[in-house]
Design an enzyme around this catalytic site. Structure first.
Site, PDB file in Angstrom:
ATOM      1  N   GLU A 152      -4.425  -4.482  -4.318  1.00  0.00           N
ATOM      2  CA  GLU A 152      -5.216  -5.073  -3.231  1.00  0.00           C
ATOM      3  C   GLU A 152      -6.707  -4.736  -3.375  1.00  0.00           C
ATOM      4  O   GLU A 152      -7.291  -4.032  -2.565  1.00  0.00           O
ATOM      5  CB  GLU A 152      -4.688  -4.616  -1.873  1.00  0.00           C
ATOM      6  CG  GLU A 152      -3.293  -5.104  -1.570  1.00  0.00           C
ATOM      7  CD  GLU A 152      -2.827  -4.802  -0.162  1.00  0.00           C
ATOM      8  OE1 GLU A 152      -2.030  -5.595   0.378  1.00  0.00           O
ATOM      9  OE2 GLU A 152      -3.269  -3.779   0.412  1.00  0.00           O
ATOM     10  N   GLU A 262       3.558  -8.962  -2.158  1.00  0.00           N
ATOM     11  CA  GLU A 262       3.932  -8.136  -1.012  1.00  0.00           C
ATOM     12  C   GLU A 262       4.122  -9.038   0.201  1.00  0.00           C
ATOM     13  O   GLU A 262       3.250  -9.866   0.494  1.00  0.00           O
ATOM     14  CB  GLU A 262       2.855  -7.096  -0.674  1.00  0.00           C
ATOM     15  CG  GLU A 262       2.645  -6.015  -1.703  1.00  0.00           C
ATOM     16  CD  GLU A 262       1.653  -4.958  -1.219  1.00  0.00           C
ATOM     17  OE1 GLU A 262       1.511  -4.778   0.014  1.00  0.00           O
ATOM     18  OE2 GLU A 262       1.016  -4.310  -2.068  1.00  0.00           O
TER      19      GLU A 262
END
Length: 350
Positions: A152, A262
């Site tokens: 991320e 995710e």
């Protein structure tokens, strides 16, 4: 003539299935050390990886930390987990956090002993690290399907040198990390991924890729996949419609396959911090709701050219059922019985 035509269409229908029907089970060894034993849908104790593969999961994501204080998620930990994953017949996706702890948009702390003042030193350290990780897997005869250079990283990686105040540094780091993977001894070079959060936000995705590629220090040929996180409980703007637009634009602009790496859906969320997206409000907070959500998400991903897959984040982390969200329980396991929920069967249909 009707019957041959119908039969010839069947392979086309099956080819629409996702390439990666995955789950992140990084916490598995920690949970087992705490005394947790998972049970399949028949109530029988069984290794989690076997439960998952028997219900259609074909790939496992593992987070890797550099030098954690207690050894959690370090290289040795991940080798133990990966051996089990490979033995169960699933592919392995290594999510390199490039930190000694959690790395996400709010924190990208450089590992202990790595440079925080000189970018050339740091890029060399990163190259050697990704090379070492991959070579260690090669030495242990473990194949690796995907390696993500960071986790991320919309706010950068390896702070402070890799903050978004200097995209050229970010580009150099990604280039160096990618080449550590490419130069490794793994028989088949893993697919190299860049992973950003807020997959539904095309503006965020576009700005990052446009800016980092414009530096010239990261080449389009340095990476193979674009990964995104997609959590519906962090923003009312995180609609499936927005996600489809974003993924479509990402693929068409940068000509790379896309993966949702995710995601979660709750079985219990009595007091959500944010309103759920408008096109998801009809889905219940339940095991049936998890199935419906993942089926709808799969439709979005499959509808994008080179939309390759979905990974459910930590479906069995019983000691952390909320998974960092304001929802009470996002697991595919009953926290009281350690038995998997019926929703685990959804992977067979994705």
């Amino acid at each position: 003539m009707i019957y041959p035509l119908l039969l010839s269409a069947l392979p086309l229908l099956s080819s629409a299935a996702l390439t990666y029907r995955g789950a992140d089970i990084s916490s598995l060894l920690i949970e087992e050390d705490a005394g947790i034993s998972y049970k399949n849908l028949n109530g029988e104790t069984q290794a989690l990886e076997d439960i998952l593969v028997n219900n259609g999961v074909n790939s496992i994501r593992q987070r890797v930390w550099v030098d954690p204080s207690d050894g959690s998620y370090d290289l040795d930990y991940n080798l133990k987990l990966a051996k089990r994953v490979q033995a169960a017949g699933m592919s392995i996706y290594l999510d390199l956090h490039l930190s000694d702890t959690w790395a996400d948009p709010s924190d990208q702390t450089t590992p202990t002993g790595w440079s925080t003042t000189d970018i050339d030193t740091l890029t060399w350290q990163l190259y050697n690290y990704t090379l070492e990780v991959c070579n260690t897997f090669a030495e242990n005869d473990i194949d690796v399907e995907i390696v993500s250079i960071g986790n991320e990283i919309s706010s950068g990686l390896l702070w402070p040198l890799g903050k978004t105040s200097n995209y050229d540094n970010i580009a150099k780091l990604l280039h160096s990390g990618a080449w550590g993977v490419k130069d490794s001894d793994l028989t088949t070079t893993p697919k190299i991924m860049i992973h950003l959060d807020n997959g539904w936000d095309w503006d965020e995705q576009e700005y990052f890729y446009k800016t980092v590629l414009a530096t010239g220090s990261l080449l389009s040929t340095d990476f193979d996949l674009m990964g995104v996180s997609y959590y519906p409980f962090y923003s009312s703007e995180a609609t499936l419609s927005s996600l489809k637009t974003s993924l479509t634009n990402m693929q068409s602009n940068y000509d790379k396959p896309v993966v949702v790496v995710e995601t979660n859906w709750p079985v219990s969320c009595p007091d959500p911090e944010y309103s759920f997206p408008s096109d998801l409000t009809s889905i219940p907070f339940s095991a049936a709701g998890q199935e419906e959500f993942l089926e709808k998400l799969a439709e979005v991903v499959e509808g994008v050219t080179d939309g390759l897959g979905i990974y459910y984040w930590e479906p069995a982390w019983i000691d952390n059922a909320g998974l960092g969200s304001s929802c009470a329980d996002n697991l595919m396991v009953d926290v009281n019985t350690d038995e998997v929920l019926e929703s685990v069967t959804v992977f067979e249909d994705l």
